[in-house]
Design an enzyme around this catalytic site. Sequence first.
Site, short mmCIF file in Angstrom:
data_model
loop_
_atom_site.label_atom_id
_atom_site.label_comp_id
_atom_site.label_asym_id
_atom_site.label_seq_id
_atom_site.Cartn_x
_atom_site.Cartn_y
_atom_site.Cartn_z
N HIS A 1 -8.37 0.30 2.27
CA HIS A 1 -8.04 0.37 3.70
C HIS A 1 -8.98 1.35 4.43
O HIS A 1 -8.52 2.28 5.11
CB HIS A 1 -6.57 0.79 3.90
CG HIS A 1 -6.00 0.28 5.21
ND1 HIS A 1 -4.71 -0.16 5.34
CD2 HIS A 1 -6.56 0.14 6.44
CE1 HIS A 1 -4.49 -0.53 6.59
NE2 HIS A 1 -5.61 -0.37 7.28
N GLU B 1 0.86 -1.20 0.00
CA GLU B 1 0.00 0.00 0.00
C GLU B 1 0.89 1.24 0.00
O GLU B 1 1.94 1.22 0.64
CB GLU B 1 -0.88 0.01 1.26
CG GLU B 1 -1.96 -1.06 1.28
CD GLU B 1 -2.80 -1.02 2.55
OE1 GLU B 1 -2.93 0.06 3.15
OE2 GLU B 1 -3.31 -2.08 2.94
P1 NAD Z 1 -6.21 -7.60 18.76
O1 NAD Z 1 -4.83 -7.49 19.29
O2 NAD Z 1 -7.36 -7.28 19.65
O3 NAD Z 1 -6.46 -9.08 18.21
C1 NAD Z 1 -5.53 -9.77 17.43
C2 NAD Z 1 -5.64 -11.24 17.82
O4 NAD Z 1 -4.83 -12.00 16.92
C3 NAD Z 1 -5.12 -11.52 19.24
O5 NAD Z 1 -6.14 -12.14 20.01
C4 NAD Z 1 -3.95 -12.47 19.02
O6 NAD Z 1 -3.85 -13.45 20.02
C5 NAD Z 1 -4.32 -13.08 17.66
N1 NAD Z 1 -3.20 -13.69 16.94
C6 NAD Z 1 -1.91 -13.30 16.91
N2 NAD Z 1 -1.21 -14.13 16.10
C7 NAD Z 1 -2.09 -15.04 15.63
C8 NAD Z 1 -1.98 -16.15 14.75
N3 NAD Z 1 -0.81 -16.47 14.19
N4 NAD Z 1 -3.09 -16.87 14.48
C9 NAD Z 1 -4.28 -16.55 15.03
N5 NAD Z 1 -4.44 -15.53 15.88
C10 NAD Z 1 -3.36 -14.77 16.16
O7 NAD Z 1 -6.23 -6.70 17.45
P2 NAD Z 1 -7.52 -6.08 16.71
O8 NAD Z 1 -7.80 -4.74 17.27
O9 NAD Z 1 -8.58 -7.10 16.67
O10 NAD Z 1 -6.91 -5.85 15.24
C11 NAD Z 1 -6.69 -6.95 14.37
C12 NAD Z 1 -6.06 -6.48 13.07
O11 NAD Z 1 -6.90 -5.53 12.43
C13 NAD Z 1 -4.70 -5.79 13.22
O12 NAD Z 1 -3.85 -6.26 12.20
C14 NAD Z 1 -5.00 -4.35 12.96
O13 NAD Z 1 -3.87 -3.69 12.46
C15 NAD Z 1 -6.10 -4.47 11.92
N6 NAD Z 1 -6.91 -3.27 11.76
C16 NAD Z 1 -7.33 -2.95 10.50
C17 NAD Z 1 -8.10 -1.81 10.28
C18 NAD Z 1 -8.56 -1.45 8.90
O14 NAD Z 1 -8.82 -0.28 8.62
N7 NAD Z 1 -8.72 -2.41 8.01
C19 NAD Z 1 -8.47 -0.97 11.36
C20 NAD Z 1 -8.06 -1.35 12.65
C21 NAD Z 1 -7.28 -2.50 12.83
#
Ligand code: NAD
Length: 317
Positions: A290, A272
């Site tokens: 995004h 990106e």
């Molecule tokens: P979070 O930390 O609450 O949850 C992430 C989960 O992933 C955790 O429970 C962790 O244990 C789990 N995890 C880590 N490695 C793993 C693996 N190998 N297999 C399975 N599970 C695994 O985070 P969140 O707030 O839920 O955010 C999740 C994702 O969403 C992040 O990558 C964040 O950057 C992304 N995000 C995207 C946007 C968007 O605009 N698209 C906006 C906000 C967040």
Amino acid sequence: MIKILANDGIHPAGQEMLEAAGFQVNTNKIAQEDLMEQLPSYDVVLVRSATKIRESLIDACPNLKIIGRGGVGLDNIDVDYAKGKGIAVYNTPAASSRSVAELVLAHMLTLSRSLHLSNRQMPAQGNTEFKALKKSYAAGSELQGKTLGIIGFGRIGQQTASLGLVMGMKICAVDPFVQEAQIEMALQHGSTVSATIATVSMDEMLSTSDYISLHVPSTERPIISNQEIQKMKNGVIIVNASRGGTIDEDALLQGLQSGKIGGAGLDVFVGEPTPRQELLQHAKISVTPHTGASTGQAQANIGTELAEKIIAYYKNQ
Ligand code: NAD
């Protein structure tokens, strides 16, 4: 008076809270190269992803008390260095969870009913090819009764599960660090029901899910590559609104080409802001740039959450 620079903007709801509490908020953007000179006169700086707060800038601002980041990632801030200097660093990790989860559902519904194709083809051919287009989108499917696989059962994964449950889906979640979660479902204002969902093995999730959505932090190696795709059900729909690179994009394209994967919804991409053109133009991919957190409510949540943290900080001084 406490001076706050909201250099990448702040939602009016957050600004109003801060001003009502007696803070002065400047939302006029200062160019990155001018911050060295101008940031030292502020007590608090609020950023999103654009403004960088690096060690040298922190050194130039001995009066800085708080760095606030609207959103999740803190890559644009030297967090440990700032904390070492006694500066509080806040972000708003939960503010956009619902917003991202709703976008995931939108991609799932879009792909299930060919909305992405219809919105591309109807404007060009709808007048002359109405019946042919109608026929080509006829094999739609409902979410109700299907299984939704969720990789990463944290904040957004659990919100997505909640929406899936409300749609009548079975949830199959995978997370090495979460054994089970209590999922709240809002049925109408003020009324909720909850369900306990235990996580399952990756293989069980891959082999039983009709839809798979990723909600993991950014990873060095893809979580979904060819090996995982081969274990999925034929025609599976995959959605990625986590981070570019958590799916191997070559393997995804191969899976779509072979028909193993029925469709993909992508909000995030490798490289990106210039994703691969073949992903953007693919007939089986629904795309968004995004925009997972891009709702008025998420931005208001971000602004008010930061405002609450700043107000609480100064109350406790
Ligand atoms: P979070 O930390 O609450 O949850 C992430 C989960 O992933 C955790 O429970 C962790 O244990 C789990 N995890 C880590 N490695 C793993 C693996 N190998 N297999 C399975 N599970 C695994 O985070 P969140 O707030 O839920 O955010 C999740 C994702 O969403 C992040 O990558 C964040 O950057 C992304 N995000 C995207 C946007 C968007 O605009 N698209 C906006 C906000 C967040």
